[in-house]
Design a protein around this motif. Structure first.
Motif, short mmCIF file in Angstrom:
data_model
loop_
_atom_site.label_atom_id
_atom_site.label_comp_id
_atom_site.label_asym_id
_atom_site.label_seq_id
_atom_site.Cartn_x
_atom_site.Cartn_y
_atom_site.Cartn_z
N PHE A 117 0.84 -1.20 0.00
CA PHE A 117 0.00 0.00 0.00
C PHE A 117 0.88 1.25 0.00
O PHE A 117 2.03 1.21 0.44
CB PHE A 117 -0.88 0.04 1.25
CG PHE A 117 -2.08 -0.86 1.20
CD1 PHE A 117 -2.73 -1.16 0.02
CD2 PHE A 117 -2.59 -1.41 2.38
CE1 PHE A 117 -3.85 -1.96 -0.01
CE2 PHE A 117 -3.71 -2.22 2.36
CZ PHE A 117 -4.34 -2.50 1.15
N PRO A 118 0.32 2.39 -0.44
CA PRO A 118 1.03 3.66 -0.27
C PRO A 118 1.06 4.07 1.22
O PRO A 118 2.12 4.07 1.84
CB PRO A 118 0.24 4.65 -1.12
CG PRO A 118 -0.62 3.82 -2.01
CD PRO A 118 -0.91 2.55 -1.25
N GLY A 119 -0.10 4.44 1.77
CA GLY A 119 -0.21 4.68 3.21
C GLY A 119 0.46 5.93 3.72
O GLY A 119 0.93 5.96 4.87
N ALA A 120 0.51 6.99 2.92
CA ALA A 120 1.09 8.24 3.40
C ALA A 120 0.23 8.83 4.51
O ALA A 120 -0.98 8.63 4.56
CB ALA A 120 1.21 9.24 2.25
N GLY A 121 0.86 9.58 5.40
CA GLY A 121 0.15 10.24 6.48
C GLY A 121 -0.32 11.63 6.09
O GLY A 121 0.28 12.27 5.21
N SER A 122 -1.36 12.11 6.75
CA SER A 122 -1.91 13.43 6.43
C SER A 122 -0.94 14.55 6.76
O SER A 122 -1.05 15.66 6.22
CB SER A 122 -3.23 13.63 7.17
OG SER A 122 -3.02 13.53 8.58
N GLU A 123 0.03 14.28 7.64
CA GLU A 123 0.98 15.32 8.03
C GLU A 123 2.11 15.49 7.02
O GLU A 123 2.91 16.42 7.11
CB GLU A 123 1.57 15.01 9.41
CG GLU A 123 2.53 13.81 9.44
CD GLU A 123 1.84 12.47 9.59
OE1 GLU A 123 2.49 11.53 10.07
OE2 GLU A 123 0.64 12.36 9.23
N GLN A 124 2.21 14.56 6.04
CA GLN A 124 3.29 14.63 5.05
C GLN A 124 2.87 15.48 3.85
O GLN A 124 1.71 15.46 3.45
CB GLN A 124 3.63 13.22 4.54
CG GLN A 124 4.24 12.29 5.56
CD GLN A 124 4.23 10.85 5.06
OE1 GLN A 124 3.19 10.22 5.01
NE2 GLN A 124 5.39 10.37 4.66
N THR A 125 3.83 16.17 3.27
CA THR A 125 3.58 16.78 1.97
C THR A 125 3.56 15.69 0.91
O THR A 125 4.10 14.60 1.12
CB THR A 125 4.66 17.80 1.61
OG1 THR A 125 5.91 17.11 1.45
CG2 THR A 125 4.77 18.87 2.68
N ARG A 126 2.94 15.98 -0.21
CA ARG A 126 2.90 15.00 -1.30
C ARG A 126 4.31 14.63 -1.75
O ARG A 126 4.61 13.46 -1.99
CB ARG A 126 2.10 15.57 -2.48
CG ARG A 126 1.84 14.56 -3.56
CD ARG A 126 0.91 15.11 -4.62
NE ARG A 126 1.65 15.92 -5.60
CZ ARG A 126 1.13 16.35 -6.74
NH1 ARG A 126 -0.16 16.12 -7.02
NH2 ARG A 126 1.84 17.06 -7.58
N GLU A 127 5.17 15.62 -1.83
CA GLU A 127 6.53 15.38 -2.31
C GLU A 127 7.31 14.48 -1.36
O GLU A 127 8.04 13.58 -1.80
CB GLU A 127 7.26 16.72 -2.50
CG GLU A 127 6.74 17.57 -3.64
CD GLU A 127 5.41 18.24 -3.33
OE1 GLU A 127 4.72 18.66 -4.29
OE2 GLU A 127 5.04 18.35 -2.13
N ARG A 128 7.17 14.71 -0.07
CA ARG A 128 7.90 13.88 0.90
C ARG A 128 7.36 12.46 0.92
O ARG A 128 8.12 11.49 1.04
CB ARG A 128 7.83 14.51 2.29
CG ARG A 128 8.60 15.81 2.41
CD ARG A 128 8.47 16.41 3.80
NE ARG A 128 9.25 15.66 4.77
CZ ARG A 128 10.53 15.91 5.03
NH1 ARG A 128 11.18 16.86 4.38
NH2 ARG A 128 11.17 15.21 5.95
#
Length: 266
Positions: free
Chosen positions: A103-114
């Motif tokens: 899964f991707p699973g990025a957190g809401s606190e991250q920028t898209r680029e990070r």
């Protein structure tokens, strides 16, 4: 195209019974949910893994892939994520499965680029190990990266043939993409396609294929038009919706529905 189903639809069912279901209802393969709740997961020892591989071979059913839960864009250190992917890759190698889902699973606190950079960095590191084992890592269109356009931001950064895409048709639709747009984005990377059906964007309870709103006809049509001949895997999310009808009762009609779509689009 060949047809499979995911064991997310038959939570906890023994491997022997899963294989029998596939053979009885005319499916060519199975995607195994690789989670400690299930009979097959990275905690199995080598003898147990050999037994599972032997059961699939004896039953004449292909093990399409392992649906893992590593979240490659998640905040935090790289090490635990890479270790989790490697454990899944080891299991896939031992079972003879060609694909591992992440899964991707990025957190809401991250920028898209990070988030994109973290996912690409981890996938790029794991790709070398995957290549040594002959297994391919597939990033599913899901959660923080639910569209094809989202996924290719990461996959383009990775640029490794052992890292590809798993197209979940529900998530690209929920993300506002048309099937033709999703295919155009994902086709250079596409491992296989997860099909399903739901009542609406607000009610994602799993339904029989063809009984809901997802553009399955359009998805199969665009795949057929471009000569794609991979796997369609029915991911029926029974594990998350206890009141949904049993998948066992729907498998025959689901295969027939997909067969009709394939014939009509041929």
């Amino acid at each position: 195209m060949r047809l499979a189903f995911s064991t997310l639809g038959v939570p906890g069912l023994p491997v022997t019974d899963v294989i029998n279901l596939a053979a009885t209802h005319g499916y060519h393969g199975v995607e195994l949910r690789a989670h400690p709740e299930e009979p097959v997961h990275p905690g199995l020892d080598l003898n147990q893994r050999a037994d599972v591989a032997a059961e699939f071979k004896a039953g004449g059913i292909e093990l399409l892939g392992l649906a893992g839960y590593a979240r490659v864009a998640a905040p935090g250190d790289d090490g635990p994520v890479i270790d989790e992917i490697r454990d899944l890759l080891d299991l896939a190698r031992d079972l003879g499965a060609p694909y591992v889902r992440v899964f991707p699973g990025a957190g809401s606190e991250q920028t898209r680029e990070r988030a994109d950079a973290a996912a690409a960095r981890r996938l790029g590191t794991a790709a070398e190990y995957a290549a040594d084992l002959g297994v391919r890592i597939l990033l599913e269109t899901h959660d923080s990266h639910r569209t094809g356009a989202d996924a290719i931001r990461v996959l383009g950064l990775v640029g490794h043939r052992h890292v590809g895409a798993l197209w979940d048709v529900m998530h690209t639709w929920l993300g506002g993409e048309q099937p033709s747009e999703s295919y155009a984005a994902l086709s250079p990377y596409l491992g296989y396609v997860q099909v399903k059906d739901i009542a609406s964007a607000d009610d994602t309870t799993p339904l029989a294929l063809g009984a809901g709103v997802l553009p399955l006809t359009e998805c199969v049509e665009v795949l057929s038009r471009h000569g794609w001949d991979g796997w369609l895997c029915w991911e029926y999310e029974k594990r998350w919706y206890e009141d949904a009808a049993p998948l066992q009762d729907l498998l025959a009609a689901g295969r027939e529905h997909l067969g009709r779509l394939l014939n009509e689009c041929a």
